[in-house]
Design an enzyme around this catalytic site. Structure first.
Site, PDB file in Angstrom:
ATOM      1  N   LEU A 511       0.827  -1.210   0.000  1.00 27.38           N
ATOM      2  CA  LEU A 511       0.000   0.000   0.000  1.00 27.38           C
ATOM      3  C   LEU A 511       0.853   1.249   0.000  1.00 27.38           C
ATOM      4  O   LEU A 511       0.435   2.299  -0.476  1.00 27.38           O
ATOM      5  CB  LEU A 511      -0.898   0.023   1.242  1.00 27.38           C
ATOM      6  N   GLY A 514       5.714   3.717   4.797  1.00 27.84           N
ATOM      7  CA  GLY A 514       5.617   4.707   5.864  1.00 27.84           C
ATOM      8  C   GLY A 514       6.973   4.978   6.470  1.00 27.84           C
ATOM      9  O   GLY A 514       7.971   4.412   6.043  1.00 27.84           O
ATOM     10  N   GLY A 517       8.548   1.695   7.805  1.00 29.76           N
ATOM     11  CA  GLY A 517       8.558   0.475   7.024  1.00 29.76           C
ATOM     12  C   GLY A 517       7.370   0.399   6.078  1.00 29.76           C
ATOM     13  O   GLY A 517       6.472   1.234   6.129  1.00 29.76           O
ATOM     14  N   PRO A 518       7.373  -0.620   5.215  1.00 32.35           N
ATOM     15  CA  PRO A 518       6.314  -0.752   4.227  1.00 32.35           C
ATOM     16  C   PRO A 518       5.005  -1.243   4.841  1.00 32.35           C
ATOM     17  O   PRO A 518       5.006  -1.885   5.887  1.00 32.35           O
ATOM     18  CB  PRO A 518       6.865  -1.786   3.250  1.00 32.35           C
ATOM     19  N   VAL A 519       3.882  -0.914   4.160  1.00 30.72           N
ATOM     20  CA  VAL A 519       2.567  -1.358   4.610  1.00 30.72           C
ATOM     21  C   VAL A 519       1.951  -2.211   3.502  1.00 30.72           C
ATOM     22  O   VAL A 519       1.995  -1.843   2.322  1.00 30.72           O
ATOM     23  CB  VAL A 519       1.643  -0.161   4.898  1.00 30.72           C
ATOM     24  N   LYS A 532       1.759  -3.570   8.795  1.00 31.06           N
ATOM     25  CA  LYS A 532       2.949  -2.727   8.750  1.00 31.06           C
ATOM     26  C   LYS A 532       4.136  -3.575   9.181  1.00 31.06           C
ATOM     27  O   LYS A 532       4.147  -4.145  10.276  1.00 31.06           O
ATOM     28  CB  LYS A 532       2.776  -1.545   9.696  1.00 31.06           C
ATOM     29  N   ASP A 629       5.452  12.286  13.462  1.00 33.91           N
ATOM     30  CA  ASP A 629       5.512  12.182  12.000  1.00 33.91           C
ATOM     31  C   ASP A 629       4.115  12.360  11.405  1.00 33.91           C
ATOM     32  O   ASP A 629       3.670  11.593  10.569  1.00 33.91           O
ATOM     33  CB  ASP A 629       6.130  10.838  11.589  1.00 33.91           C
TER      34      ASP A 629
END
Ligand SMILES: *[C@@H]1O[C@H](CO)[C@@H](O)[C@H](O)[C@H]1NC(C)=O
Ligand SMILES: *[C@@H]1O[C@H](CO)[C@@H](O)[C@H](O)[C@H]1NC(C)=O
Ligand SMILES: *[C@@H]1O[C@H](CO)[C@@H](O)[C@H](O)[C@H]1NC(C)=O
Ligand SMILES: *[C@@H]1O[C@H](CO)[C@@H](O)[C@H](O)[C@H]1NC(C)=O
Ligand SMILES: *[C@@H]1O[C@H](CO)[C@@H](O)[C@H](O)[C@H]1NC(C)=O
Ligand SMILES: *[C@@H]1O[C@H](CO)[C@@H](O)[C@H](O)[C@H]1NC(C)=O
Ligand SMILES: *[C@@H]1O[C@H](CO)[C@@H](O)[C@H](O)[C@H]1NC(C)=O
Length: 821
Positions: A511, A514, A517-519, A532, A629
């Site tokens: 998706l 972030g 790390g990746p989602v 996540k 963030d």
């Protein structure tokens, strides 16, 4: 096109008209007398003397039917403001309009001589003359004395309220002037809805669907309607209400005749004020009524009060409790609320003052314009059937008295709302003669309660319905003061389960990426999830991580994304969230096409939702989480466009030192970082407030702060918004695809709050709970100063903040590295 065809006699209209028709060429006429006709066949029209309005035959939309109507003469896209024969269409071009003695307007079918439509008159004149006035009013009067008006179209409006009209009731003739909607664009036939100025009890405007009331504006208070927050003094038009023994009506007048404005009751029962824009050659919405759910009639039942700032919208007035608590809690507010202490008139009830409300429905009210409030109180304290009183007219101080004798319905919370004194049992009045003033809704309290309730509810549910295979986690060191009775559980998933759910973490399922790390999108037991996968660097140990995670999992709020579970296996750390259909805000907000679905009310709701979620993180939850963030891609939207903050608490569980004031590891995203954080590594809740401010301006403008460009200067979005603000052109920062005219004060307020949040000095930024209050109240806001990172896109070249820190360039590097991520 010919203006007028003339026929010389009124007898045998048809034959003589055919024989004697001649054209008065090149002359623009605004009148017809008894020897003239207006014929559809020869395209006759009347044009008012300065050319503002025209009257003639037309076919609406895709219809072939013919109607006599009045429209703006110089607006190409024909805008009809009145229709004579709306319920009696002609099917061909045989119609002729004429005026006959003693003053009756007739629409005839010239082929059959049948009367299609005629005007009802109650008096007569010798030589009638019909004239189209520059106001758009078609008037029949005595040719020799045009002040002797016997009929006018303004007394029989269709769906449009024009300047100069009197919307209301004539008590002498009993005639009521009101709007009724049209079926649709193709068919002006009388529709279902009406918009009336209803003088029953005390005047208020009312929208009905047939006989059922949809919305009431609240009583006229000398300045506006008690519940119409947006109807305020403005530069476009003046408005007012006249009430005397002969008539009661509502009127408005444009302040500049060159400006066209009209109020039209739409086919779905929404009254909308529109103004013509010369620039775009289109009608722009200016105000709409009803505006929101709280404008629905009696939405919260008796003694309930509606507020769009709370969730749910309805609550009981202070010192009132739900009549049917079970129904109320289930969201059925129709039974309303009752006093928690029953009245006992003999025992000496009194009145309690409530502030900031739209006054209740006045249909059964009484009033006395010559009494003052004190007299009113004294007179009606003894009258046990009097349930409440308020000032009648607040235009010049307070005067008069408005009285209620039954249940109080149709109230809503309003920032500039009025005071009302409600009858209350003696024991509820407080002691002595001290006058108690109650502000009905103290926002933080209500929000706090709602959040607490919601949090507990969700918490309870999560605990009660563990959906997935789970394993108990060690909670020994987690029992913090009373919240955790018993075992705390968080669903734990096997790595293989995660692997299967996400198709082996395939690129197709990814998706986004972030900060941590990746989602991936996944499917687990039929439920869509977002996984996540945290990047595996410098983590806490598994035990520590789990404990931290359990804390985070306890943060439950409507505006936080919900953690469903986690996966800890070897070096792998994964978090499982509910999947949000509308993905993240940036994908919609910054997309040329998709952002159009975010109209202003949606954007405002999103801003508010984020503010509430952040308030919860900062102060309402035990943990006091600083997000660090916050950005558009970390806001996800559910199917109802409710915003949910994601990635909260990650700085914490990923080993960032959340309690310290300084960090060596700057996480965050360029463009959203506050100066003190980006440069000095100082973080606090106020750095989140800064990021929030950036986000607000992005939501309003539809543009990214980072990468913002304008040809003529090098400001970033903050700088641009600030320049415009200083020049009192704030609204120019608003997304060009946004239609916000009916909300301009809300938009301006949001910009103002956004600027306050991005102040360079963190002390000058409000905290999040103040932000929520500021966004939703009309109090005076502090003036913002120049924002942090004002001029430059480039941090280092910015003149507006000064880092005493000599390592400036090193910090800049950190930022650019982060930027490159
Ligand atoms: C009606 O107006 C026309 C044109 O102004 C005029 O010639 C005619 O005499 C008028 N007829 C009556 C009855 O006033
Ligand atoms: C004229 O009055 C009659 C009787 O009061 C009524 O039925 C009719 O609808 C009225 N016509 C118009 C055009 O108002
Ligand atoms: C309200 O008071 C003002 C000032 O006293 C007065 O001019 C106005 O007519 C009053 N309005 C109504 C509707 O009574
Ligand atoms: C709009 O345009 C018309 C025609 O050009 C002009 O007469 C009118 O003054 C303009 N209105 C405004 C408000 O500028
Ligand atoms: C709400 O309560 C009222 C009165 O008890 C009932 O008539 C109505 O059907 C209820 N509405 C819903 C949606 O349940
Ligand atoms: C209104 O109040 C005045 C002053 O108290 C009183 O004289 C008058 O009778 C009242 N009018 C009505 C209709 O009650
Ligand atoms: C209370 O006031 C209303 C309105 O003025 C009046 O009709 C009624 O008779 C009064 N009732 C009593 C008990 O005084």
């Amino acid at each position: 096109m010919n203006m007028i065809s003339s026929s010389s006699t009124t007898k045998c209209g048809l034959c003589l008209f055919l024989l004697t028709t001649f054209f008065i060429s090149a002359r623009t006429s605004d009148t017809i007398n008894t020897s003239q006709i207006l014929s559809d066949n020869s395209n006759d029209i009347l044009i008012s003397s300065t050319g503002a309005f025209a009257l003639g035959f037309y076919s609406p939309g895709n219809s072939k039917n013919r109607y006599v109507g009045i429209w703006y003469n110089d607006i190409k896209d024909k805008t009809v403001v009145w229709v004579a024969n709306r319920d009696h269409p002609l099917t061909d071009r045989s119609g002729v309009l004429r005026v006959i003695e003693p003053g009756r307007l007739l629409l005839l079918n010239s082929a059959t001589s049948a009367t299609i439509w005629s005007a009802n008159i109650s008096s007569t004149v010798q030589a009638p003359l019909a004239r189209l006035l520059d106001s758009g009013n078609l008037v029949v009067a005595d040719e020799n004395d045009e002040s002797n008006i016997i009929w006018q179209s303004f007394d029989y409006p269709t769906d449009t309220f024009l300047p100069g009209m009197k919307l209301g009731k004539n008590f002498v003739s009993g005639h009521q002037v009101y709007l009724s909607s049209s079926k649709n664009n193709d068919d002006p036939t009388t529709g279902y809805f009406t918009y009336q100025f209803d003088p029953t009890g005390y005047p208020q405007s009312v929208i009905k669907n047939g006989a059922s009331v949809l919305s009431k504006s609240g009583p006229w208070n000398g300045v506006g309607f008690s519940g119409s927050q947006n109807l305020v003094k403005n530069t476009l038009y003046s408005f007012g209400v006249i009430i005397n023994e002969n008539e009661a009506y509502y009127y408005y007048q444009v302040l500049n005749d060159a400006v066209y404005t009209r109020l039209v009751l739409g086919e779905i029962g929404v009254g909308q004020r529109l103004t013509w824009s010369n620039q775009t050659q289109s009608w722009k919405p200016y105000l709409a009524f009803p505006m929101d759910n709280c404008d629905s009639y009696k939405v919260c039942g008796a003694h309930g009060i509606c507020s769009t700032r709370t969730w749910p919208d309805c609550s009981c007035l202070d010192k009132f409790i739900p009549t049917d608590p079970q129904g109320w809690n289930a969201g059925n507010f129709s039974n309303g609320c009752i006093r928690r202490t029953t009245l006992n008139c003999e025992d000496g009830d009194g009145f309690l003052k409530y502030s900031g409300v739209k006054l209740p429905d006045t249909e059964g009210s009484w009033y006395n314009a010559s009494m003052n409030l004190e007299e009113c109180k004294v007179t009606y304290a003894e009258n046990c059937s009097c349930t409440a009183y308020a000032s009648l007219n607040i235009s010049n101080g307070e005067s008069g008295c408005l009285l209620w004798f039954g249940e109080l319905v149709n109230m809503r919370e309003i920032a500039f709302g009025q005071h009302i004194h409600i009858r209350m049992a003696k024991s509820e009045l407080g002691s002595g003669s001290r006058k108690r003033e109650i502000i009905i809704v103290t926002l933080p309290v209500v929000i706090g309660i709602v959040l607490l309730g919601l949090g507990l509810f969700l918490f309870y549910h999560v605990r009660k319905n563990p959906k997935h295979q789970q394993q108990e986690t060690d909670t020994d060191n987690l029992r913090d003061s009373g919240e955790t009775h018993g075992e705390q559980k968080i669903p734990m998933f096997e790595l293989s389960t995660m692997f299967n759910a996400t198709n082996g973490f395939s690129a197709d399922n990814k998706l986004g990426e972030g900060g941590f790390g990746p989602v991936f999108k996944g499917l687990l037991e039929g439920q869509e999830i977002a996984v996540k996968r945290l990047s595996t660097t410098s983590f806490q140990g598994a035990h520590e991580f789990k404990n931290e995670l359990i804390c985070i999992a306890k943060l439950q709020h409507r505006n936080l994304v919900k953690l469903l579970g986690c996966c800890i296996q070897g070096e792998e750390r994964m978090l499982v969230y509910e999947y949000m259909t509308n993905k993240s805000l940036d994908l919609i907000l910054f997309d040329q096409v998709k952002r159009r679905i975010l109209d202003w009310p949606r954007r405002f709701d999103i801003i508010n939702g984020i503010a509430r979620g952040l308030t919860y993180l900062h102060q309402d939850s035990r943990l006091r989480v600083i997000h660090r963030d916050l950005k558009a891609s970390n806001i996800v939207l559910d199917s109802d466009m409710v915003p949910k903050i994601s990635d909260f608490g990650l700085a914490r569980i990923c080993g960032g030192n959340e309690t310290g004031a300084k960090t060596s590891r700057v996480v965050g995203t360029y463009g959203y970082m506050s100066p003190e954080y980006a440069v000095d590594g100082l973080f606090s809740v106020k750095s989140d407030v800064f990021s929030f401010g950036v986000l607000v301006l992005e939501i309003i403008s539809g543009k990214r702060n980072r990468g913002f460009t304008l040809e003529n200067h090098r400001h970033n979005l903050l700088g641009h918004a600030w320049m415009l603000y200083k020049e009192e052109r704030s609204l120019e920062v608003v997304d060009s695809c946004l239609e916000y005219s009916s909300y301009s004060s809300q938009v301006m307020r949001s910009i103002h709050v956004g600027l306050l949040c991005v102040q360079e000095e963190m002390e000058e930024r409000p905290n999040m709970s103040s932000v929520v209050v500021m966004l939703n109240n009309d109090g005076v806001l502090p003036q913002p100063k120049q924002p942090g990172f004002f001029t430059g896109r480039d941090v280092i070249r910015s003149e507006t903040w000064h880092s005493s820190n000599t390592a400036g360039s090193a910090n800049a590097m950190t930022i650019s590295l982060l930027e490159a991520r």
